[in-house]
Design a protein around this motif. Structure first.
Motif, PDB file in Angstrom:
ATOM      1  N   MET A  17      -8.579   6.065   6.796  1.00 35.67           N
ATOM      2  CA  MET A  17      -8.648   4.947   5.855  1.00 35.67           C
ATOM      3  C   MET A  17      -8.626   3.617   6.619  1.00 35.67           C
ATOM      4  O   MET A  17      -7.659   3.312   7.313  1.00 35.67           O
ATOM      5  N   ASP A  19      -8.359  -0.368   6.691  1.00 32.89           N
ATOM      6  CA  ASP A  19      -7.717  -1.353   5.810  1.00 32.89           C
ATOM      7  C   ASP A  19      -7.658  -2.703   6.539  1.00 32.89           C
ATOM      8  O   ASP A  19      -6.695  -3.010   7.232  1.00 32.89           O
ATOM      9  N   CYS A  54     -12.449   3.327   2.822  1.00 34.15           N
ATOM     10  CA  CYS A  54     -11.840   2.008   2.997  1.00 34.15           C
ATOM     11  C   CYS A  54     -10.913   1.655   1.849  1.00 34.15           C
ATOM     12  O   CYS A  54     -11.195   1.992   0.698  1.00 34.15           O
ATOM     13  N   ALA A  55      -9.851   0.926   2.191  1.00 31.64           N
ATOM     14  CA  ALA A  55      -8.952   0.381   1.174  1.00 31.64           C
ATOM     15  C   ALA A  55      -9.544  -0.932   0.668  1.00 31.64           C
ATOM     16  O   ALA A  55     -10.442  -1.503   1.295  1.00 31.64           O
ATOM     17  N   LEU A 179     -12.659   8.634  -3.704  1.00 33.88           N
ATOM     18  CA  LEU A 179     -11.979   9.275  -2.581  1.00 33.88           C
ATOM     19  C   LEU A 179     -11.774  10.765  -2.887  1.00 33.88           C
ATOM     20  O   LEU A 179     -12.065  11.625  -2.032  1.00 33.88           O
TER      21      LEU A 179
END
Ligand code: 3HC
Ligand code: NAI
Length: 689
Positions: A17, A19, A54-55, A179
């Motif tokens: 992930m 961020d 991706c966040a 996700l």
């Protein structure tokens, strides 16, 4: 593990992930842990598949543009993509928001790409004067075919998830929890078993390329490059992808990228990227925004109609006010006609046309403006009329409504003073056609409240405008500098140049057209009327107008136009007229070089920009650049007049202005003190060029 990259194991699927707010750019502090995480996962037997996600609001929006022009810190994106391609287990990019530039290139390093249905994917590097430098030009054609890739890379325009699915760029599109879907997809792929082929080895679509069609498309696109290097480099790189082995094409892409990233054009375009984002920021404390839901427009002429369309296109209900039912119907039918043209050209759907037309309401009664949150006046350019309109508006508008004028030249302080609420009054100077042109000068009057200003700056983005906050002066930033740019035009003609020579010097510089072509397009009668009103004259232009030569609309002006054509043809009658006027004034004619044309038009443009900065009418030099690139066609590859001054050299500009000042005595050539300082420091008050 770092705060920018986190890894979790979801029942055998590793989720990497990223961020890095706000747009998950691939800064060094992302690349380093990302590389390490992927290297570790490659050999981690507990991870059967890898998902990169991706966040925040978007997938990776590209390389970190602020790092360009600085020493490269390893690992580069290319190394991360190369590492991804050595991983035997399935790798999946889960894309939401935008996968742009290096973000899409990262995804191209994966075996699979899945996307949220609202996602957009593209390689917009060309807009920064670059080409994709992380393998995009060699991998994208392998997935979508060379012609589709060429179109995407040279335009820089992103495509939707569904188009990407059709093109073969993404493998699945999901609506819902991306996700979770991405993890499920990765697990299924792992269960199905490999081998999984990296994009670099998928040559089928490339082999389908039809060379003649590709060449035709490339030639068409190259014609539109207008002096910009990046589109040509993009074409070369995609051609390499077809003609060279993968590694050689990749190495060639690298070389082209390095050349562009260190060049002036990309520097200029990167400057503009940040300048546009900076320009809308109102200096000082960030105030509250006012609510804008309903918009009123007074005057349904050329500008009022266009402004109304701009708001309707942004989804706002609009009420249009005119003096008579007849004028109102004229304005509304022009709007209907414009939308019908868009439908016939295929740029607007019938459904969207109807939906937009449904947002308009017409009126001849000021009381109907009572519930508007913003009212924009676009009536005749006459102070007495404007004051009368603002007086009536003041009587009906609700407290806190923002009252704006679209005046081109008039004093916004004086207009504000005709109301009892000057804090709510400002200028919104749109450019014609207002539904198309991106620039909006937001004019801050002496008493304009910061929250009114900030509200309009934010609103501008919502209707697709690039906003620049400017101060009050005659013509604000754009038109005031335009007068300085044009002050020598007639002198150049009288001293020996022809309209075509001047225009050619402009187009060779990169402008879409020169000042005489522009005059013919806009109509010479407008300037003539203005001059008469202000007691001014222009020896040649006035005579042309007296002869009824108003430009394209009358078939002749500075040039001649064959019936129905917009193609300017040099006219010997005009050249004869210029010679006669010069003789009458005792001016000896001589050859005028292109350099001289540039010095006498564009150096005064920069000089006036410096004065505008000195007076605080613009807050930053980069704001002036945004005005000129978005409103007047200053070539983007030169970054706007103030950035270009740095490329040209401040000292040279001062020296040449002094030369012309000495020769002519004309004030436009007298170097501003800020320009002199720029010549010494190379910087406009903190804006480093
Ligand atoms: N690098 C650094 N900063 C970036 C950035 C980037 N790639 N993209 C956006 N930012 C910054 C902006 O400057 C802005 O900063 P600010 O708040 O301090 O003014 C902030 O992020 C938010 O950006 P926007 O105001 O533009 O946000 P939006 O939500 O309106 O738009 C976006 C988001 C569509 C992603 C838009 O920012 C965008 O188009 N970004 C640039 C995308 C791009 O050009 N990518 C390619 C980069 S070059 C590359 O990848 C080379 C590679 O091939 C090697
Ligand atoms: P226009 O002549 O096309 O339209 C003006 C409209 O206002 C007419 O339809 C007229 O009937 C209406 N009108 C006049 N008095 C009115 C009143 N009291 N109440 C309601 N409606 C009234 O003029 P245009 O070109 O649209 O210009 C309008 C304003 O925009 C001017 O201030 C001009 O300087 C400015 N402007 C014009 C640009 C251009 O390129 N035409 C560009 C930027 C600004």
């Amino acid at each position: 593990m770092s705060s920018s990259v986190n890894v979790a194991n979801e029942n055998g699927v590793a989720v990497v992930m990223i961020d890095n707010p706000p747009v998950n750019a691939l800064s060094f502090h992302v690349r380093e842990p990302l590389y390490e995480a992927l290297a570790a996962l490659r050999d981690d037997a507990t991870a059967k598949a890898i998902v990169i996600a991706c966040a925040g609001r978007t997938f990776v929006a590209g390389a970190d543009i602020t790092e360009f022009g600085k020493p490269v810190q390893q690992p580069e994106l290319r190394a991360i993509v190369a590492l991804l391609e050595t991983i035997a287990k399935p790798t999946v990019a889960a894309i939401h928001g935008t996968a742009l530039g290096g973000g899409l290139e990262l995804a191209l390093g994966c075996h699979f790409r899945v996307a949220d249905q609202g996602a957009k994917l593209g390689l917009p590097e060309v807009k920064l004067g670059l080409l994709p430098g992380g393998g995009g030009t060699v991998r994208l054609p392998r997935l979508v075919g060379a012609t589709k890739a060429l179109g995407m890379i040279v335009s820089g325009t992103p495509i939707s998830a569904s188009e990407a699915k059709t093109a073969g760029l993404v493998d699945a599109v999901f609506d819902g929890d991306l996700l979770a879907e991405g993890i499920r997809f990765a697990r299924e792929m792992a269960a199905a078993g490999g081998p999984f082929t990296p994009v670099r080895e998928r040559n089928g679509r490339l082999a389908e390329t039809e060379p003649a069609a590709f060449d035709r498309q490339a030639a068409e696109l190259a014609k539109k490059a207008r002096g910009l290097e990046a589109p040509l480099a993009c074409i070369e790189a995609v051609r390499n992808a077809i003609t060279l082995p993968f590694d050689e094409a990749l190495a060639a892409e690298r070389q082209l990228f390095l050349k562009l990233v260190s060049g002036d054009q990309s520097r200029a375009q990167r400057h503009l990227f940040f300048a546009e984002r900076e320009a809308a920021k109102v200096p000082g404390k960030d105030p509250q925004r006012r609510k804008i839901a309903r918009v009123g427009i007074i005057g349904a002429g050329t500008m009022g109609g266009g402004i109304a369309m701009a708001f309707a296109n942004g989804g706002f209900p609009v009420i249009l006010l005119e003096t008579s039912e007849e004028a109102l119907q004229r304005g509304l039918s022009m709007i209907e006609k414009n939308y019908a043209v868009s439908v016939s050209r295929g740029s607007l759907s019938e459904e969207a046309r109807q939906q937009r037309l449904g947002l308009f309401k017409g009126s001849t009664d000021y009381a109907d403006l009572a519930d508007c949150d913003l009212v924009i006046e676009a009536v005749f350019e006459d102070m007495a009329v404007k004051k009368q309109v603002f007086g009536k508006l003041d009587a009906v508008a609700r407290p806190g409504a923002i009252l704006a004028t679209n005046t081109s030249y008039l004093d916004v302080n004086e207009i504000a003073a005709s109301t009892a609420r000057p804090q709510d009054v400002l200028g919104m100077h749109f450019f014609s056609p207002a539904n198309v042109m991106k620039l909006l000068e937001i004019v801050r009057a002496e008493q304009t409240a910061p929250d009114a200003l900030a509200t309009v700056a934010e609103l501008a983005r919502r209707i697709g405008k690039v906003a620049v906050v400017v101060g009050v002066c005659h013509g604000f930033v754009g038109n005031r500098m335009l007068s300085a740019r044009g002050a020598e035009n007639e002198f150049l003609l009288l001293e020996g140049a022809t309209p075509s020579q001047v225009d050619k010097a402009f187009t060779d510089f990169g402008w879409p057209m020169g000042p005489f072509q522009m005059g013919d397009l806009a109509g010479l009668d407008i300037g003539w009327r203005n001059r008469k009103a202000r007691g001014l004259t222009a020896v040649v232009a006035d005579t042309l107008c007296e002869q009824g030569r108003f430009g394209q609309k009358t078939g002749s002006g500075w040039y001649r136009y064959e019936s129905g054509s917009r193609e300017p043809a040099a006219d010997s009658d005009v050249e004869e007229l210029i010679r006669a006027k010069a003789a009458a004034l005792g001016i000896a004619r001589r050859e005028i070089a292109a350099d001289e044309i540039i010095e006498r038009t564009l150096y005064p443009l920069v000089n006036e920009g410096a004065r505008i900065l000195e007076e605080g009418v613009a807050a930053r030099a980069s704001d002036i650049d945004v005005v000129w690139v978005n409103g007047y066609g200053f070539p983007i590859g030169k970054g706007g007049p103030m950035f270009w001054a740095g490329l040209e050299g401040g000292a040279r500009i001062v020296e040449r202005l002094e030369h012309w000042h000495e020769r002519t005595g004309r004030p436009i050539f007298e170097p501003a003190s800020l320009l002199r300082r720029f010549a010494e420091t190379g910087s406009w008050e903190g804006v480093d060029c």
